[in-house]
Design a protein around this motif. Structure first.
Motif, mmCIF file in Angstrom:
data_model
loop_
_atom_site.group_PDB
_atom_site.id
_atom_site.type_symbol
_atom_site.label_atom_id
_atom_site.label_comp_id
_atom_site.label_asym_id
_atom_site.label_seq_id
_atom_site.Cartn_x
_atom_site.Cartn_y
_atom_site.Cartn_z
ATOM 1 N N GLU A 178 24.201 -0.541 52.739
ATOM 2 C CA GLU A 178 25.137 -1.446 52.073
ATOM 3 C C GLU A 178 24.686 -2.898 52.242
ATOM 4 O O GLU A 178 24.799 -3.705 51.310
ATOM 5 C CB GLU A 178 26.542 -1.255 52.631
ATOM 6 C CG GLU A 178 27.155 0.094 52.246
ATOM 7 C CD GLU A 178 28.481 0.362 52.917
ATOM 8 O OE1 GLU A 178 28.826 -0.386 53.874
ATOM 9 O OE2 GLU A 178 29.176 1.305 52.503
ATOM 10 N N PHE A 179 24.176 -3.227 53.411
ATOM 11 C CA PHE A 179 23.671 -4.572 53.680
ATOM 12 C C PHE A 179 22.513 -4.914 52.742
ATOM 13 O O PHE A 179 22.510 -5.975 52.092
ATOM 14 C CB PHE A 179 23.227 -4.654 55.146
ATOM 15 C CG PHE A 179 22.417 -5.874 55.498
ATOM 16 C CD1 PHE A 179 22.856 -7.145 55.183
ATOM 17 C CD2 PHE A 179 21.207 -5.741 56.169
ATOM 18 C CE1 PHE A 179 22.105 -8.275 55.518
ATOM 19 C CE2 PHE A 179 20.451 -6.846 56.510
ATOM 20 C CZ PHE A 179 20.902 -8.125 56.173
ATOM 21 N N LEU A 180 21.552 -4.012 52.617
ATOM 22 C CA LEU A 180 20.404 -4.260 51.744
ATOM 23 C C LEU A 180 20.829 -4.309 50.275
ATOM 24 O O LEU A 180 20.282 -5.094 49.488
ATOM 25 C CB LEU A 180 19.337 -3.187 51.951
ATOM 26 C CG LEU A 180 18.659 -3.168 53.329
ATOM 27 C CD1 LEU A 180 17.594 -2.076 53.386
ATOM 28 C CD2 LEU A 180 18.044 -4.529 53.651
ATOM 29 N N TYR A 181 21.787 -3.479 49.919
ATOM 30 C CA TYR A 181 22.294 -3.489 48.538
ATOM 31 C C TYR A 181 22.928 -4.846 48.207
ATOM 32 O O TYR A 181 22.690 -5.411 47.133
ATOM 33 C CB TYR A 181 23.326 -2.374 48.341
ATOM 34 C CG TYR A 181 24.110 -2.511 47.051
ATOM 35 C CD1 TYR A 181 23.536 -2.186 45.828
ATOM 36 C CD2 TYR A 181 25.419 -3.000 47.061
ATOM 37 C CE1 TYR A 181 24.246 -2.332 44.642
ATOM 38 C CE2 TYR A 181 26.131 -3.149 45.884
ATOM 39 C CZ TYR A 181 25.539 -2.818 44.685
ATOM 40 O OH TYR A 181 26.235 -2.966 43.513
ATOM 41 N N VAL A 182 23.722 -5.366 49.138
ATOM 42 C CA VAL A 182 24.367 -6.662 48.917
ATOM 43 C C VAL A 182 23.320 -7.768 48.776
ATOM 44 O O VAL A 182 23.449 -8.659 47.934
ATOM 45 C CB VAL A 182 25.335 -6.993 50.073
ATOM 46 C CG1 VAL A 182 25.793 -8.448 50.001
ATOM 47 C CG2 VAL A 182 26.550 -6.072 50.023
ATOM 48 N N VAL A 183 22.263 -7.703 49.580
ATOM 49 C CA VAL A 183 21.195 -8.701 49.487
ATOM 50 C C VAL A 183 20.536 -8.646 48.110
ATOM 51 O O VAL A 183 20.319 -9.679 47.459
ATOM 52 C CB VAL A 183 20.136 -8.487 50.594
ATOM 53 C CG1 VAL A 183 18.930 -9.395 50.372
ATOM 54 C CG2 VAL A 183 20.742 -8.749 51.966
ATOM 55 N N LEU A 184 20.220 -7.436 47.645
ATOM 56 C CA LEU A 184 19.573 -7.293 46.334
ATOM 57 C C LEU A 184 20.498 -7.699 45.190
ATOM 58 O O LEU A 184 20.078 -8.347 44.229
ATOM 59 C CB LEU A 184 19.099 -5.853 46.131
ATOM 60 C CG LEU A 184 17.909 -5.422 46.996
ATOM 61 C CD1 LEU A 184 17.667 -3.926 46.858
ATOM 62 C CD2 LEU A 184 16.656 -6.200 46.614
ATOM 63 N N ASN A 185 21.763 -7.342 45.313
ATOM 64 C CA ASN A 185 22.726 -7.706 44.281
ATOM 65 C C ASN A 185 22.930 -9.220 44.259
ATOM 66 O O ASN A 185 23.028 -9.836 43.193
ATOM 67 C CB ASN A 185 24.056 -6.995 44.527
ATOM 68 C CG ASN A 185 24.956 -7.016 43.307
ATOM 69 O OD1 ASN A 185 24.505 -6.830 42.189
ATOM 70 N ND2 ASN A 185 26.238 -7.251 43.529
ATOM 71 N N ARG A 200 27.019 2.451 43.177
ATOM 72 C CA ARG A 200 26.980 3.552 44.145
ATOM 73 C C ARG A 200 25.619 4.236 44.134
ATOM 74 O O ARG A 200 25.065 4.567 45.182
ATOM 75 C CB ARG A 200 28.077 4.578 43.834
ATOM 76 C CG ARG A 200 29.469 4.159 44.241
ATOM 77 C CD ARG A 200 30.407 5.353 44.264
ATOM 78 N NE ARG A 200 30.451 6.044 42.978
ATOM 79 C CZ ARG A 200 31.285 5.732 42.001
ATOM 80 N NH1 ARG A 200 32.137 4.738 42.140
ATOM 81 N NH2 ARG A 200 31.281 6.425 40.869
ATOM 82 N N THR A 201 25.076 4.436 42.935
ATOM 83 C CA THR A 201 23.775 5.094 42.814
ATOM 84 C C THR A 201 22.687 4.278 43.498
ATOM 85 O O THR A 201 21.830 4.819 44.201
ATOM 86 C CB THR A 201 23.408 5.297 41.328
ATOM 87 O OG1 THR A 201 24.402 6.113 40.714
ATOM 88 C CG2 THR A 201 22.053 5.966 41.182
ATOM 89 N N MET A 202 22.735 2.972 43.296
ATOM 90 C CA MET A 202 21.752 2.097 43.934
ATOM 91 C C MET A 202 21.895 2.148 45.453
ATOM 92 O O MET A 202 20.895 2.250 46.180
ATOM 93 C CB MET A 202 21.957 0.662 43.437
ATOM 94 C CG MET A 202 20.958 -0.334 43.988
ATOM 95 S SD MET A 202 19.278 0.045 43.429
ATOM 96 C CE MET A 202 18.378 -1.262 44.242
ATOM 97 N N GLY A 203 23.129 2.103 45.926
ATOM 98 C CA GLY A 203 23.369 2.174 47.370
ATOM 99 C C GLY A 203 22.897 3.492 47.957
ATOM 100 O O GLY A 203 22.303 3.527 49.042
ATOM 101 N N GLU A 204 23.151 4.582 47.237
ATOM 102 C CA GLU A 204 22.723 5.899 47.704
ATOM 103 C C GLU A 204 21.200 6.013 47.724
ATOM 104 O O GLU A 204 20.623 6.669 48.601
ATOM 105 C CB GLU A 204 23.317 6.985 46.804
ATOM 106 C CG GLU A 204 24.835 7.145 46.968
ATOM 107 C CD GLU A 204 25.466 7.953 45.848
ATOM 108 O OE1 GLU A 204 24.702 8.402 44.957
ATOM 109 O OE2 GLU A 204 26.701 8.121 45.849
ATOM 110 N N SER A 205 20.549 5.370 46.762
ATOM 111 C CA SER A 205 19.088 5.388 46.712
ATOM 112 C C SER A 205 18.500 4.671 47.926
ATOM 113 O O SER A 205 17.561 5.162 48.564
ATOM 114 C CB SER A 205 18.591 4.721 45.428
ATOM 115 O OG SER A 205 19.029 5.424 44.293
#
Length: 208
Positions: A157-164, A127-132
């Motif tokens: 959320e899209f960018l977070y999923v790509v990074l994850n 969540r913290t990463m997504g919020e950032s």
């Protein structure tokens, strides 16, 4: 400086033990032996083995500095896009495909199914990463790079999923270029923003 150095040594020792023997067999005694400290000294930094494990897990997550004054000083669209691209590349550079990391990641996933506090901690980090990321995108809206209709939450959320996902494919040593994937993700959100802006302009002209 000494405290920070000792804490780092403890984290490194625990990380290595988890990679070698797993969390269950990575005892506090073994960590103390590797670092050359007593148990009371270790507990000064980490009250329990579980707390130490959470810290190891957290150390593997990339962080963004939301107080980065240089970033919030950016008002130019080209500079903003370059920053966003560099941000993702910097995060990906922290991912490694070494065997140790693969074992530790697998152990974190395993223990998340067994230890509720580890599972909730992992969710909080996500969540913290997504919020950032969302904060970075909101700045893009504030300076006019994206229009008011830009889906900040969805794109974050899209960018977070790509990074994850990049973390996962790199840890498995898959033949996928994570940097190319990130560039295409950034291109996609800018393409969406351009399409939204074009639609808004067309609607405005039709209204006239």
């Amino acid at each position: 400086m000494e405290e920070s150095n000792t804490r780092g040594k403890i984290l490194k020792a625990m990380y290595q033990l988890i990679a070698e023997v797993g969390y269950d067999k990575a005892s506090i005694s073994k960590v103390c032996t590797l670092v050359g400290i007593t148990k009371p000294s270790l507990y000064y930094y980490f009250p329990s083995k579980e707390d130490l494990f959470r810290a190891v897990s957290e150390s593997m997550w990339p962080t963004l500095d939301l107080l980065d004054k240089n970033f919030f000083a950016i008002t130019d669209a080209q500079a903003y896009r370059a920053y966003l691209d560099a941000m993702g590349r910097s995060i990906i550079e922290n991912y490694h495909d070494d065997e140790e990391r693969r074992h530790v990641l697998a152990e974190i996933d395993l223990q998340s199914t067994r230890i509720p506090s580890i599972a909730s901690h992992q969710k909080r980090l996500g969540r913290t990463m997504g919020e950032s990321i969302a904060s970075v995108l909101r700045h893009g809206c504030n300076i006019g790079v994206f229009d008011k209709g830009f889906d900040t939450k969805g794109n974050a959320e899209f960018l977070y999923v790509v990074l994850n996902g990049a973390s996962q494919v790199i840890s498995r040593h898959e033949s996928i270029d994570a940097y190319v994937a990130w560039k295409k993700a950034v291109d996609a959100i800018f393409c969406e923003a351009t399409s939204d802006l074009r639609s808004t302009e067309e609607e405005h002209l039709q209204g006239k």
